[in-house]
Design an enzyme around this catalytic site. Sequence first.
Site: not given
Ligand SMILES: C[C@@H](N)C(=O)N[C@H](C)C(=O)O
Length: 190
Positions: A162
């Site tokens: 991400e």
């Molecule tokens: C959901 C997304 N914005 C996010 O924060 N993903 C990471 C992997 C998490 O959930 O900590």
Amino acid sequence: MSQLETGFTNVQALDPSIIVDLRYATTDNFTHQVIYNFTTAIARTGTAKKLAKANSLLRAQGYRLKIWDAYRPVAAQSRLYDVYPDPSFVAKPNPNFSHQKGVTVDVTLCDAAGKEVDMQTEFDDFTVAAHRDFDRTPLQEKNYQILNQAMQAAGFFGYENEWWDYRDAQMDDYPPATADPNDYQITEHA
Ligand SMILES: C[C@@H](N)C(=O)N[C@H](C)C(=O)O
């Protein structure tokens, strides 16, 4: 190892020019539900100071940070995970991990006027296009490098799947902790 500052701090108390737009406080997120009842971005104090450092590096170049999410209570993580139970994009609920102990931020880059710049995907695009090694246009690459270099220089590392997820390089040193972000609102004085 430097002394950790383990309390919580409102990131805008350190630098009001950081833009805060907590998407899980609205229905404008992948769940289409309001996930939590606060609009204040808090993080562990050591992490918040690093974020202010990143913003100051960016402001010197004509940019600003926008925060889409910071500290996220475990109950909120559970709601996200219930909707999208894929640990490569939404972590399993765990009070000793990442957003859930206030050491991670979801951020993007804005120009000095606060307009978001072009990045490789929208927030929470749970596809390979969000991976840090995915192809970017030249403009997206320039913007990604500006954001990434500032965050790394300030003491964060980026989560590989991400592009918006940055974790305090000392995250594993922080013990779990909880807070109510509503207790950290900035009050206006007359
Ligand atoms: C959901 C997304 N914005 C996010 O924060 N993903 C990471 C992997 C998490 O959930 O900590």
